[in-house]
Write a protein that holds these residues in place. Structure first.
Motif, PDB file in Angstrom:
ATOM      1  N   ALA A 140       0.831  -1.206   0.000  1.00  0.00           N
ATOM      2  CA  ALA A 140       0.000   0.000   0.000  1.00  0.00           C
ATOM      3  C   ALA A 140       0.867   1.260   0.000  1.00  0.00           C
ATOM      4  N   ALA A 141       1.939   1.237   0.786  1.00  0.00           N
ATOM      5  CA  ALA A 141       2.848   2.386   0.822  1.00  0.00           C
ATOM      6  C   ALA A 141       3.518   2.589  -0.536  1.00  0.00           C
ATOM      7  N   LEU A 142       3.953   1.505  -1.162  1.00  0.00           N
ATOM      8  CA  LEU A 142       4.596   1.602  -2.472  1.00  0.00           C
ATOM      9  C   LEU A 142       3.604   2.082  -3.535  1.00  0.00           C
ATOM     10  N   PHE A 143       2.367   1.607  -3.433  1.00  0.00           N
ATOM     11  CA  PHE A 143       1.333   2.017  -4.385  1.00  0.00           C
ATOM     12  C   PHE A 143       1.084   3.523  -4.300  1.00  0.00           C
ATOM     13  N   ALA A 144       0.899   4.038  -3.091  1.00  0.00           N
ATOM     14  CA  ALA A 144       0.651   5.472  -2.920  1.00  0.00           C
ATOM     15  C   ALA A 144       1.858   6.293  -3.368  1.00  0.00           C
ATOM     16  N   LEU A 145       3.059   5.832  -3.029  1.00  0.00           N
ATOM     17  CA  LEU A 145       4.264   6.557  -3.415  1.00  0.00           C
ATOM     18  C   LEU A 145       4.424   6.598  -4.927  1.00  0.00           C
ATOM     19  N   LEU A 146       4.150   5.481  -5.597  1.00  0.00           N
ATOM     20  CA  LEU A 146       4.272   5.427  -7.050  1.00  0.00           C
ATOM     21  C   LEU A 146       3.314   6.409  -7.718  1.00  0.00           C
ATOM     22  N   LEU A 147       2.058   6.453  -7.245  1.00  0.00           N
ATOM     23  CA  LEU A 147       1.092   7.387  -7.815  1.00  0.00           C
ATOM     24  C   LEU A 147       1.563   8.835  -7.659  1.00  0.00           C
TER      25      LEU A 147
ATOM     26  N   PRO B 146       8.464  -8.677  24.297  1.00  0.00           N
ATOM     27  CA  PRO B 146       9.836  -9.106  23.991  1.00  0.00           C
ATOM     28  C   PRO B 146      10.449  -8.285  22.856  1.00  0.00           C
ATOM     29  N   ALA B 147      11.793  -8.253  22.832  1.00  0.00           N
ATOM     30  CA  ALA B 147      12.506  -7.425  21.859  1.00  0.00           C
ATOM     31  C   ALA B 147      12.174  -7.797  20.417  1.00  0.00           C
ATOM     32  N   ASN B 148      12.029  -9.100  20.133  1.00  0.00           N
ATOM     33  CA  ASN B 148      11.735  -9.497  18.753  1.00  0.00           C
ATOM     34  C   ASN B 148      10.347  -9.021  18.322  1.00  0.00           C
ATOM     35  N   VAL B 149       9.406  -8.994  19.268  1.00  0.00           N
ATOM     36  CA  VAL B 149       8.068  -8.488  18.961  1.00  0.00           C
ATOM     37  C   VAL B 149       8.112  -6.979  18.742  1.00  0.00           C
ATOM     38  N   LEU B 150       8.891  -6.280  19.574  1.00  0.00           N
ATOM     39  CA  LEU B 150       9.012  -4.834  19.418  1.00  0.00           C
ATOM     40  C   LEU B 150       9.571  -4.470  18.051  1.00  0.00           C
ATOM     41  N   LEU B 151      10.526  -5.270  17.554  1.00  0.00           N
ATOM     42  CA  LEU B 151      11.123  -4.997  16.252  1.00  0.00           C
ATOM     43  C   LEU B 151      10.086  -5.136  15.140  1.00  0.00           C
ATOM     44  N   ILE B 152       9.277  -6.184  15.204  1.00  0.00           N
ATOM     45  CA  ILE B 152       8.230  -6.391  14.196  1.00  0.00           C
ATOM     46  C   ILE B 152       7.202  -5.267  14.261  1.00  0.00           C
ATOM     47  N   VAL B 153       6.798  -4.911  15.484  1.00  0.00           N
ATOM     48  CA  VAL B 153       5.811  -3.841  15.656  1.00  0.00           C
ATOM     49  C   VAL B 153       6.363  -2.518  15.126  1.00  0.00           C
ATOM     50  N   ALA B 154       7.630  -2.232  15.417  1.00  0.00           N
ATOM     51  CA  ALA B 154       8.246  -0.991  14.934  1.00  0.00           C
ATOM     52  C   ALA B 154       8.254  -0.949  13.414  1.00  0.00           C
ATOM     53  N   CYS B 155       8.576  -2.061  12.778  1.00  0.00           N
ATOM     54  CA  CYS B 155       8.608  -2.117  11.315  1.00  0.00           C
ATOM     55  C   CYS B 155       7.209  -1.891  10.742  1.00  0.00           C
ATOM     56  N   ASN B 156       6.218  -2.581  11.308  1.00  0.00           N
ATOM     57  CA  ASN B 156       4.855  -2.473  10.787  1.00  0.00           C
ATOM     58  C   ASN B 156       4.234  -1.108  11.039  1.00  0.00           C
ATOM     59  N   THR B 157       4.447  -0.549  12.214  1.00  0.00           N
ATOM     60  CA  THR B 157       3.871   0.773  12.482  1.00  0.00           C
ATOM     61  C   THR B 157       4.531   1.844  11.621  1.00  0.00           C
ATOM     62  N   ALA B 158       5.805   1.664  11.286  1.00  0.00           N
ATOM     63  CA  ALA B 158       6.462   2.593  10.366  1.00  0.00           C
ATOM     64  C   ALA B 158       5.842   2.488   8.973  1.00  0.00           C
ATOM     65  N   LEU B 159       5.597   1.253   8.520  1.00  0.00           N
ATOM     66  CA  LEU B 159       4.968   1.053   7.214  1.00  0.00           C
ATOM     67  C   LEU B 159       3.576   1.659   7.174  1.00  0.00           C
ATOM     68  N   VAL B 160       2.806   1.424   8.232  1.00  0.00           N
ATOM     69  CA  VAL B 160       1.442   1.961   8.297  1.00  0.00           C
ATOM     70  C   VAL B 160       1.466   3.482   8.290  1.00  0.00           C
ATOM     71  N   ALA B 161       2.356   4.065   9.086  1.00  0.00           N
ATOM     72  CA  ALA B 161       2.430   5.530   9.166  1.00  0.00           C
ATOM     73  C   ALA B 161       2.766   6.146   7.819  1.00  0.00           C
ATOM     74  N   VAL B 162       3.779   5.618   7.158  1.00  0.00           N
ATOM     75  CA  VAL B 162       4.175   6.158   5.848  1.00  0.00           C
ATOM     76  C   VAL B 162       3.051   5.959   4.833  1.00  0.00           C
ATOM     77  N   SER B 163       2.465   4.759   4.824  1.00  0.00           N
ATOM     78  CA  SER B 163       1.398   4.454   3.882  1.00  0.00           C
ATOM     79  C   SER B 163       0.206   5.392   4.057  1.00  0.00           C
ATOM     80  N   GLU B 164      -0.227   5.589   5.309  1.00  0.00           N
ATOM     81  CA  GLU B 164      -1.401   6.417   5.567  1.00  0.00           C
ATOM     82  C   GLU B 164      -1.123   7.891   5.314  1.00  0.00           C
ATOM     83  N   GLU B 165       0.060   8.364   5.644  1.00  0.00           N
ATOM     84  CA  GLU B 165       0.372   9.767   5.385  1.00  0.00           C
ATOM     85  C   GLU B 165       0.444  10.042   3.881  1.00  0.00           C
TER      86      GLU B 165
END
Length: 251
Positions: free
Chosen positions: A50-57, A102-121
């Motif tokens: 979704a982020a790549l789609f919006a950026l491409l447009l 746990p740290a591994n969960v935090l890393l996944i959450v950080a990656c996904n929330t960054a993707l969501v934030a960029v995509s939605e903005e």
């Protein structure tokens, strides 16, 4: 090469594609029982697409400079994003008051929330807001883009089955959208609010995950509407009539 003119109908059609990428792909693959579980369950391919789609447009559009893909103009305008950024960090401290995943969960959450934030903005504060401003005055465009932002969050209820959670999330997202749009317009860039947006979502999701592990209720979801009110009021302040000349022209 002739560039694409992102009219409002085309922007709304792009929103439907974006919604399918963010929510539809998860539903087709079985989805996740909750928003927090979906964010922590692995890197979201749909959010990345979704982020790549919006950026491409935006990159192939004829007025991409107006969409806010550049740095804040002037650079000191980034200071306008500092109050909501500090507020988002405060929310993160509240979220972690009772511990953190746990740290591994935090890393996944950080990656996904960054993707969501960029995509939605990119979708709402760049593509949609830019298209709405071509047809409407400032406040109608901001209100409509924020309403669409809230409605898009209601789709989470259809994907996860948590209709109650999707309702407060949609209303909170509408109020947040007012503040996000104001800072995007005042800074002429989507990136300051993408940063704030990512920190905010990271705080919310880690709070939900932490309280899910302890069996207690999360403070942030139930206080979400009150929590976003300062950001909404800050946005109204930034868009006051005496300051509109600074960003009235999108160029």
């Amino acid at each position: 090469m002739k560039r694409l003119h992102l009219t409002l109908p085309l922007a709304l059609a792009a929103l439907l594609v974006w919604l399918f990428l963010t929510a539809g792909l998860g539903s087709l693959s079985g989805g996740a029982p909750s928003l927090a579980a979906s964010v922590a369950g692995g890197v979201g391919i749909g959010w990345a697409l979704a982020a790549l789609f919006a950026l491409l447009l935006l990159l192939i559009s004829e007025r991409r400079a107006d969409a806010g893909l550049g740095a804040p103009r002037p650079w000191r305008a980034f200071l306008l994003a500092l109050p909501p950024l500090l507020y988002a960090l405060l929310m993160l401290l509240v979220a972690w008051a009772g511990g953190w995943p746990p740290a591994n969960v935090l890393l996944i959450v950080a990656c996904n929330t960054a993707l969501v934030a960029v995509s939605e903005e990119l979708m709402f504060r760049a593509l949609l807001l830019r298209s709405l401003l071509e047809r409407h005055a400032l406040w109608p465009a901001v209100l409509m883009s924020s309403a669409l932002f809230g409605a898009a969050h209601a789709v989470n209820g259809l994907a996860s089955g948590d209709l109650g959670g999707a309702s407060w999330q949609a209303l909170a997202a509408f109020l947040q959208g007012l503040g996000y749009a104001a800072i995007r317009l005042r800074t002429r860039s989507v990136w300051p609010m993408a940063l704030v947006h990512g920190v905010w979502d990271f705080a919310l999701v880690t709070s939900l995950l932490t309280t899910a592990g302890t069996g207690e209720g999360s403070v942030l979801p139930f206080a979400a509407l009150l929590a976003v009110l300062p950001l909404c009021l800050y946005g109204v302040y930034l868009l006051r009539a005496s300051q509109r000349a600074a960003f009235q022209s999108p160029n």
